[in-house]
Design a protein around this motif. Structure first.
Motif, PDB file in Angstrom:
ATOM      1  N   PHE A 162       3.714  -2.977   0.135  1.00 33.89           N
ATOM      2  CA  PHE A 162       3.294  -4.211   0.808  1.00 33.89           C
ATOM      3  C   PHE A 162       2.804  -5.196  -0.251  1.00 33.89           C
ATOM      4  CE2 PHE A 162       2.261  -0.671   3.710  1.00 33.89           C
ATOM      5  CZ  PHE A 162       3.146  -0.960   4.720  1.00 33.89           C
ATOM      6  N   ASN A 224      -0.358  -0.518  -0.872  1.00 36.50           N
ATOM      7  CA  ASN A 224      -0.785  -1.886  -0.573  1.00 36.50           C
ATOM      8  C   ASN A 224      -1.050  -2.622  -1.885  1.00 36.50           C
ATOM      9  OD1 ASN A 224      -1.761  -4.302   0.290  1.00 36.50           O
ATOM     10  ND2 ASN A 224      -3.361  -3.485   1.617  1.00 36.50           N
ATOM     11  N   ALA A 226      -0.933  -5.967  -1.884  1.00 32.93           N
ATOM     12  CA  ALA A 226      -1.322  -7.335  -1.508  1.00 32.93           C
ATOM     13  C   ALA A 226      -2.526  -7.772  -2.343  1.00 32.93           C
ATOM     14  CB  ALA A 226      -1.654  -7.408  -0.022  1.00 32.93           C
ATOM     15  N   GLU A 230      -6.475  -6.392   3.313  1.00 31.11           N
ATOM     16  CA  GLU A 230      -6.267  -5.059   3.862  1.00 31.11           C
ATOM     17  C   GLU A 230      -5.265  -5.194   4.999  1.00 31.11           C
ATOM     18  OE1 GLU A 230      -9.972  -2.704   4.126  1.00 31.11           O
ATOM     19  OE2 GLU A 230     -10.984  -4.594   3.789  1.00 31.11           O
ATOM     20  N   LEU A 231      -4.455  -4.169   5.223  1.00 32.49           N
ATOM     21  CA  LEU A 231      -3.360  -4.303   6.184  1.00 32.49           C
ATOM     22  C   LEU A 231      -3.314  -3.144   7.175  1.00 32.49           C
ATOM     23  CD1 LEU A 231      -0.548  -5.397   3.688  1.00 32.49           C
ATOM     24  CD2 LEU A 231      -1.676  -6.872   5.368  1.00 32.49           C
ATOM     25  N   THR A 261      -5.975  -0.391   2.295  1.00 35.70           N
ATOM     26  CA  THR A 261      -6.599  -1.498   1.563  1.00 35.70           C
ATOM     27  C   THR A 261      -5.814  -1.773   0.281  1.00 35.70           C
ATOM     28  OG1 THR A 261      -8.072  -0.325   0.051  1.00 35.70           O
ATOM     29  CG2 THR A 261      -8.830  -0.546   2.309  1.00 35.70           C
ATOM     30  N   PRO A 262      -5.932  -2.979  -0.265  1.00 38.85           N
ATOM     31  CA  PRO A 262      -5.304  -3.229  -1.564  1.00 38.85           C
ATOM     32  C   PRO A 262      -5.780  -2.199  -2.594  1.00 38.85           C
ATOM     33  CG  PRO A 262      -6.099  -5.282  -0.638  1.00 38.85           C
ATOM     34  CD  PRO A 262      -6.622  -4.179   0.240  1.00 38.85           C
ATOM     35  N   THR A 265      -2.959   3.970  -1.844  1.00 38.09           N
ATOM     36  CA  THR A 265      -1.654   4.489  -1.460  1.00 38.09           C
ATOM     37  C   THR A 265      -1.863   5.535  -0.372  1.00 38.09           C
ATOM     38  OG1 THR A 265      -1.654   6.299  -3.063  1.00 38.09           O
ATOM     39  CG2 THR A 265      -0.798   4.180  -3.815  1.00 38.09           C
ATOM     40  N   ALA A 285       3.279  -5.000   9.512  1.00 35.34           N
ATOM     41  CA  ALA A 285       1.982  -4.998   8.811  1.00 35.34           C
ATOM     42  C   ALA A 285       1.345  -6.367   8.955  1.00 35.34           C
ATOM     43  CB  ALA A 285       2.177  -4.655   7.337  1.00 35.34           C
TER      44      ALA A 285
END
Length: 570
Positions: A162, A224, A226, A230-231, A261-262, A265, A285
């Motif tokens: 992501f 993540n 990003a 957070e996704l 969260t960024p 994994t 997401a």
């Protein structure tokens, strides 16, 4: 006969020794410009080997990894191998001005480290300013040869990364924000493996498709990457089994939606439906957000597409029903707490949870936002009375030095950093209640020094200053055990009674709950200088970061190795 048997035993022993020692894997990362078009905007993006996201780094547990990074762009750059323990090889960790000076234009640096006692999914990314938005990629660590997963072997493995896409240059965005003191512009889209998906303008062709067969098991390696969000993630009409987080195996649990969260994994097993379902399924997401500022309130989707059996009299895939998942509400803090609470280490003989049972040093850190006064004769656009946004740990907003801390520590250079980081808030207050009137932070380059193998307990408490918000904290050079978490203010008398010291989850990045706290423990068994920071890059830019310095131990394998000859200069 005896001689041939001895020769066979010798070859078996040699094979075993080779397997135990691991291989040396060489990579070359060219950091270079590459034009990428998304949302009908073409932008020059900073990439590794002209790939967006970047190339996979694959190794086995026990392998030595050597990556030559060559900088062909105008920006200074470093690469961080996120989650790799870097035992005694802190010079290869990568955060700029912490373990190294950055690699300057037309210069190179060789990162050299061995993957010890780790297997699973991690990732690599640039670790200077906001360059990791496009300079990033997966790290796949396979088990040693002849070792298996602690779950059924999947039919196929797939990496899903992501990210965020900005129509304008992210470096210009954060530069302007730091100048004006305001919050930065948010991204224009989220991405799955670099593609925004059909819910965004001009993006139906830029959609990631995962093609699967009925009745199979797929290992999805979720990352993540990003920058600031957070996704939540879900696949319509499918459940997944969580089997790993941050390259640590977990007790498996089933879920139909997850949060990541960024920096984190999560590996999950996806079992596909036994028969062709006559439908396509969206994988979606979107952000989890509890703060007060603006954020990218949009959704990226990919498509889970079943392959048609050759004998099936099927409709065209374009005419198939598309089923959408239901994601939690944007601010579903209860779901997040419940989900993260399900993670448990395997905690068995082969994969033990070596959590410190007793503690040598206890720390209590507040984490959250604050302000800096506006410089004289200027106008700022921060949250209060022409102030600038800031962020801090124990009210100290960390300033990056101009020489790497590890270098200063190793060579005994004074004046680069101090060792007086506060072990608890200097002025206690009701952390999750009404914030204090004075929201200004202190600024400094302060660190905590730990003797080798100190057992540490750290409680991190979110504050409500400028809004309670979840903060994904990442500790470099270490995994830590999450022994407790809760909402409200941490109670040092009652809360430790509920700590999990049996099978707590072991991670390198964990969210401090919005309006709550998290308690972690670890052994300081890796000498060097180690960065700890919020993995929302805007908060790191504002100063939500600090450094731990761990001293050498007495043993030969407990000392920081000397710096490499090609260590970049500042």
């Amino acid at each position: 006969m005896a001689a041939s048997h001895m020769l066979f035993c010798f070859w078996v022993l040699l094979l075993f020794m080779n397997n135990a020692a691991g291989e040396t894997r060489h990579y070359k990362f060219n950091v270079e410009y590459h034009n990428v078009t998304r949302l009908c905007h073409t932008r020059t993006v900073l990439t590794v080997n002209r790939k967006f996201p970047g190339p996979r780094l694959v190794a086995r547990e026990g392998d030595r990894v050597i990556v030559k990074v060559v900088n062909h762009i105008a920006n200074n750059v470093t690469i961080h191998w996120h989650g790799v323990r870097q035992l005694t090889t802190g010079w290869s960790d990568g955060p700029s001005y912490i373990t190294q000076c950055p690699i300057q234009t037309n210069q190179s640096y060789i990162y050299n480290f061995t993957i010890t006692g780790q297997r699973g999914t991690l990732w690599w990314h640039a670790h200077i300013s906001w360059l990791r938005v496009s300079i990033c990629g997966p790290i796949i660590i396979l088990p040693k040869r002849n070792e298996s997963y602690p779950f059924a072997k999947p039919d196929k493995e797939v990496t899903i990364m992501f990210g965020e896409w900005f129509n304008s240059d992210p470096e210009a965005i954060i530069s302007q924000a730091l100048q004006t003191g305001a919050g930065p512009n948010v991204s224009d889209a989220f991405t799955i493996n670099g593609y925004p998906g059909p819910l965004y303008n001009c993006s139906s062709k830029d959609t990631y498709k995962l093609k699967v067969k009925p009745g199979k098991t797929y290992l999805l390696r979720l990352i993540n990457a990003a920058l600031n969000d957070e996704l939540f993630f879900s696949i319509a009409n499918h459940t997944v089994t969580v089997v790993e987080g941050d390259a640590v195996y977990t007790k498996p649990f089933v879920t139909d939606k997850l949060v990541i969260t960024p920096g984190q994994t999560t590996n999950v097993l996806l079992k596909t439906k036994p028969e062709f379902p006559n439908a396509n399924f969206l994988m979606a997401a979107r952000p989890y957000f509890t703060g007060q500022g603006t954020f990218d309130n949009s959704t990226t989707v990919g498509i889970l597409e079943y392959e048609h059996p050759s004998h099936h009299n099927h409709k065209s895939s374009k005419n198939l029903t598309i089923i959408q998942p239901v994601l939690p509400p944007i601010n579903a803090t209860g779901f997040v707490a419940n989900f993260t609470g399900k993670f448990r280490s395997l905690g068995n003989a082969k994969y033990p949870a070596n959590v410190p049972k007793t503690v040598d040093k206890k720390f209590f850190f507040t984490v959250g936002l604050g302000t800096n006064p506006c410089p004289k004769n200027t106008t700022c656009q921060g949250p209060i009375n022409s102030s600038k946004f800031a962020a801090s740990v124990n009210n100290v907003s960390f300033q990056l030095p101009t020489i790497a801390i590890l270098q200063a520590h190793y060579f005994g250079q004074n004046g680069v950093y101090t060792t007086d980081f506060p072990t608890q808030p200097l002025i206690p207050f009701n952390y999750t209640g009404t914030p204090p009137n004075n929201t200004n932070v202190m600024n400094g380059t302060r660190s905590v020094v730990l003797p080798f193998n100190t057992s540490v307990e750290l409680v991190m408490q979110d504050t409500s200053i400028l809004g309670a918000e979840s903060h994904p904290l990442h500790l470099h050079g270490y995994n830590f055990f999450i022994v407790g978490q809760g909402f409200g203010n941490y109670d040092p008398n009652k809360d430790p009674l509920k700590f999990n010291l049996v099978d707590p989850m072991e991670r390198n990045t964990a969210g401090v709950p919005a309006g709550g706290w998290i308690a972690i423990r670890f052994f300081a068994d890796n000498p060097g200088a180690w960065f700890m920071h919020c993995h929302l890059d805007v908060h790191t830019s504002w100063g939500l970061r600090m450094a731990w310095i761990v001293l050498d131990g007495p043993g030969p394998n407990q000392k920081l190795q000397p710096p490499p000859s090609d260590l970049p200069q500042c």
